[in-house]
Scaffold this motif. Sequence first.
Motif, PDB file in Angstrom:
ATOM      1  N   ALA A 128     -28.593  19.500 -26.420  1.00 53.30           N
ATOM      2  CA  ALA A 128     -28.872  17.950 -26.843  1.00 53.30           C
ATOM      3  C   ALA A 128     -30.238  17.942 -27.542  1.00 53.30           C
ATOM      4  CB  ALA A 128     -29.381  17.451 -25.384  1.00 53.30           C
ATOM      5  N   ALA A 129     -31.123  19.040 -27.526  1.00 51.31           N
ATOM      6  CA  ALA A 129     -32.360  18.776 -28.454  1.00 51.31           C
ATOM      7  C   ALA A 129     -31.775  19.536 -29.719  1.00 51.31           C
ATOM      8  CB  ALA A 129     -33.690  19.399 -27.684  1.00 51.31           C
ATOM      9  N   ASP A 130     -32.549  19.391 -30.701  1.00 53.96           N
ATOM     10  CA  ASP A 130     -32.359  20.235 -32.126  1.00 53.96           C
ATOM     11  C   ASP A 130     -33.127  21.386 -31.795  1.00 53.96           C
ATOM     12  OD1 ASP A 130     -32.197  20.916 -34.510  1.00 53.96           O
ATOM     13  OD2 ASP A 130     -33.354  19.581 -35.690  1.00 53.96           O
ATOM     14  N   THR A 131     -32.372  22.558 -31.855  1.00 55.14           N
ATOM     15  CA  THR A 131     -33.011  23.610 -31.198  1.00 55.14           C
ATOM     16  C   THR A 131     -33.172  24.843 -32.358  1.00 55.14           C
ATOM     17  OG1 THR A 131     -31.878  23.424 -28.977  1.00 55.14           O
ATOM     18  CG2 THR A 131     -32.670  25.454 -29.523  1.00 55.14           C
ATOM     19  N   ARG A 132     -34.530  25.153 -32.538  1.00 52.78           N
ATOM     20  CA  ARG A 132     -34.648  26.235 -33.718  1.00 52.78           C
ATOM     21  C   ARG A 132     -35.266  27.191 -33.248  1.00 52.78           C
ATOM     22  NH1 ARG A 132     -35.260  22.843 -38.589  1.00 52.78           N
ATOM     23  NH2 ARG A 132     -33.936  20.941 -38.298  1.00 52.78           N
ATOM     24  N   PHE A 133     -35.587  28.260 -34.190  1.00 55.73           N
ATOM     25  CA  PHE A 133     -35.989  29.845 -33.899  1.00 55.73           C
ATOM     26  C   PHE A 133     -37.231  29.912 -34.355  1.00 55.73           C
ATOM     27  CE2 PHE A 133     -35.633  34.523 -34.477  1.00 55.73           C
ATOM     28  CZ  PHE A 133     -35.548  34.870 -33.108  1.00 55.73           C
ATOM     29  N   HIS A 134     -38.227  30.119 -33.517  1.00 53.94           N
ATOM     30  CA  HIS A 134     -39.640  30.462 -33.734  1.00 53.94           C
ATOM     31  C   HIS A 134     -40.017  31.865 -33.621  1.00 53.94           C
ATOM     32  CE1 HIS A 134     -44.488  29.413 -32.814  1.00 53.94           C
ATOM     33  NE2 HIS A 134     -44.295  30.782 -33.304  1.00 53.94           N
ATOM     34  N   LEU A 135     -39.863  32.810 -34.501  1.00 57.64           N
ATOM     35  CA  LEU A 135     -40.136  34.146 -34.296  1.00 57.64           C
ATOM     36  C   LEU A 135     -41.640  34.493 -34.230  1.00 57.64           C
ATOM     37  CD1 LEU A 135     -38.665  36.880 -33.574  1.00 57.64           C
ATOM     38  CD2 LEU A 135     -38.858  37.445 -35.957  1.00 57.64           C
ATOM     39  N   ARG A 136     -42.168  35.041 -32.982  1.00 54.52           N
ATOM     40  CA  ARG A 136     -43.510  35.497 -33.089  1.00 54.52           C
ATOM     41  C   ARG A 136     -43.500  37.005 -33.276  1.00 54.52           C
ATOM     42  NH1 ARG A 136     -45.738  33.838 -27.372  1.00 54.52           N
ATOM     43  NH2 ARG A 136     -47.666  33.933 -28.480  1.00 54.52           N
ATOM     44  N   HIS A 137     -43.916  37.472 -34.205  1.00 58.22           N
ATOM     45  CA  HIS A 137     -43.929  38.817 -34.558  1.00 58.22           C
ATOM     46  C   HIS A 137     -45.350  39.580 -34.274  1.00 58.22           C
ATOM     47  CE1 HIS A 137     -43.626  42.374 -36.843  1.00 58.22           C
ATOM     48  NE2 HIS A 137     -44.484  42.216 -37.969  1.00 58.22           N
ATOM     49  N   GLU A 138     -44.969  40.492 -33.254  1.00 60.78           N
ATOM     50  CA  GLU A 138     -46.347  41.541 -32.998  1.00 60.78           C
ATOM     51  C   GLU A 138     -46.466  42.462 -34.314  1.00 60.78           C
ATOM     52  OE1 GLU A 138     -48.549  41.554 -30.760  1.00 60.78           O
ATOM     53  OE2 GLU A 138     -47.883  39.740 -29.588  1.00 60.78           O
ATOM     54  N   THR A 139     -47.632  42.259 -34.932  1.00 61.56           N
ATOM     55  CA  THR A 139     -47.744  42.667 -36.175  1.00 61.56           C
ATOM     56  C   THR A 139     -47.889  44.088 -36.171  1.00 61.56           C
ATOM     57  OG1 THR A 139     -50.517  42.780 -35.837  1.00 61.56           O
ATOM     58  CG2 THR A 139     -49.316  40.675 -37.121  1.00 61.56           C
ATOM     59  N   TYR A 140     -48.002  44.738 -34.887  1.00 56.89           N
ATOM     60  CA  TYR A 140     -47.904  46.318 -34.822  1.00 56.89           C
ATOM     61  C   TYR A 140     -46.543  46.714 -34.419  1.00 56.89           C
ATOM     62  CZ  TYR A 140     -52.999  47.247 -34.361  1.00 56.89           C
ATOM     63  OH  TYR A 140     -54.223  47.440 -34.830  1.00 56.89           O
ATOM     64  N   ASN A 141     -45.627  45.905 -34.511  1.00 58.58           N
ATOM     65  CA  ASN A 141     -44.116  46.254 -34.342  1.00 58.58           C
ATOM     66  C   ASN A 141     -43.391  46.630 -35.755  1.00 58.58           C
ATOM     67  OD1 ASN A 141     -41.530  46.492 -33.374  1.00 58.58           O
ATOM     68  ND2 ASN A 141     -41.137  44.496 -33.242  1.00 58.58           N
ATOM     69  N   LEU A 142     -44.071  47.655 -36.244  1.00 57.82           N
ATOM     70  CA  LEU A 142     -43.871  48.250 -37.589  1.00 57.82           C
ATOM     71  C   LEU A 142     -42.236  48.419 -38.002  1.00 57.82           C
ATOM     72  CD1 LEU A 142     -46.775  50.209 -38.146  1.00 57.82           C
ATOM     73  CD2 LEU A 142     -46.524  48.023 -39.273  1.00 57.82           C
ATOM     74  N   ASP A 143     -41.632  49.011 -37.018  1.00 60.24           N
ATOM     75  CA  ASP A 143     -40.326  49.424 -37.019  1.00 60.24           C
ATOM     76  C   ASP A 143     -39.235  48.091 -37.269  1.00 60.24           C
ATOM     77  OD1 ASP A 143     -41.062  52.057 -37.138  1.00 60.24           O
ATOM     78  OD2 ASP A 143     -40.547  52.323 -34.986  1.00 60.24           O
ATOM     79  N   ALA A 144     -39.677  47.047 -36.756  1.00 60.11           N
ATOM     80  CA  ALA A 144     -38.888  45.841 -37.025  1.00 60.11           C
ATOM     81  C   ALA A 144     -38.879  45.042 -38.316  1.00 60.11           C
ATOM     82  CB  ALA A 144     -39.290  44.929 -35.835  1.00 60.11           C
ATOM     83  N   GLU A 145     -39.908  45.664 -38.945  1.00 57.87           N
ATOM     84  CA  GLU A 145     -40.460  44.927 -40.540  1.00 57.87           C
ATOM     85  C   GLU A 145     -38.987  44.591 -41.158  1.00 57.87           C
ATOM     86  OE1 GLU A 145     -42.453  45.605 -44.850  1.00 57.87           O
ATOM     87  OE2 GLU A 145     -43.270  46.326 -42.943  1.00 57.87           O
TER      88      GLU A 145
END
Length: 395
Positions: A128-145
């Motif tokens: 029902a709501a316009d649903t969007r993705f807000h990614l909160r990146h933990e800056t120490y999560n280096l392997d995900a870069e």
Amino acid sequence: MTDFIVSGGRALLGDEFVETSLLIAQGKVAGIGTIRRGSDLELDARELLVLPGIVDLHGDAFERQMEPRPGVGFPVDVALIDSDRQAITNGITTVFHATTWSWEPGLRSGDNARRLLEAIEALRPQLAADTRFHLRHETYNLDAEAEIGQWLAAGRIDVFAFNDHMDSTLASLDKPQKRQRMVDRTGLSGEAFDRLVAEIVSRADEVPASIARLATIARDAGVRMLSHDDDTPAMRKAYRAQGVTIAEFPVNEETARAAAAGGDAIVYGAPNVVRGGSHTGWTKASDMIAKGLCSVLASDYYYPAPLLAAFRLAADGVLPLARAWDLVSGGPARAAGLSDRGTIADGRRADIILVDDRLPMRPRIVAAISNGRLTYLTEADRLTASRYARAAAAE
């Protein structure tokens, strides 16, 4: 439902309330005032406020639907559908699910972030709501870069936040109750959690360069960026220099003033306003609002909060309701770069809510319209054949 009339309500037009009618057609506001063209249906808004829908830039209450108790998980699609119902019934017509991808396993792991993104993309047409993705990146999560960089470049991330909770994590290690909550969230043993933290901290020197690389990709992709819990003017200035123009929950007035001076959007939590202060003991949001140091209020961890916060600010005399409402609708829309919503105007997206405001501190959502669709209605007798359709039938 793509063509109907909202009649007789007190609509927020610009910075004033006007008793008027709206024509909703093809997902947009197609007319304001005297409605001359025919329409089959009419939504009676008499004695109600007609407001632009809430735009929630940061909400993570959906995590409770995913994992209502530590280690007790439910399918992501079930959690998203339940969260969607909660959002729309609280007047939120655009929702950014603030998803944390941390170096931790468990609820805030990469696997969960991937599942959530894929579920949002798959379910979006039926929500029902316009649903969007807000990614909160933990800056120490280096392997995900690398993977995050691919998501940014591909346009899969709607807004992107830089989070750094390492100092608070380390501080919590000596506080048994807080430490246990973190351990429970990861599903690790206490010893394994301590080893993981030590390993992550050992790579601290790599963090600034990683931030810079991801900020460059986000800028090139046109993705709006936020920095979370800025604690000094220097920190805010450094992020702004990399194109991060939204200050999310600055922890003191000095930093908030630096953000305002730089023209940044400033986000605080609506629960902070509703409760009369921060649960962490940090900045009091209503004080920042009174000083002109807040442009966005977000649900944070509680979906009813934006609606309640706007009306509390008005009841407390902090802001008139029209300006308070801008903090939960127009302000976040501007911060996110969504120029098609946040206000009621000809040609704008028809995201509109009807509110019973007879109890000033307890506003009640009567109806919600999202992208021109009537997605929520508590009083079915307000929806009838329109007087225009009746008149046409009588001719």
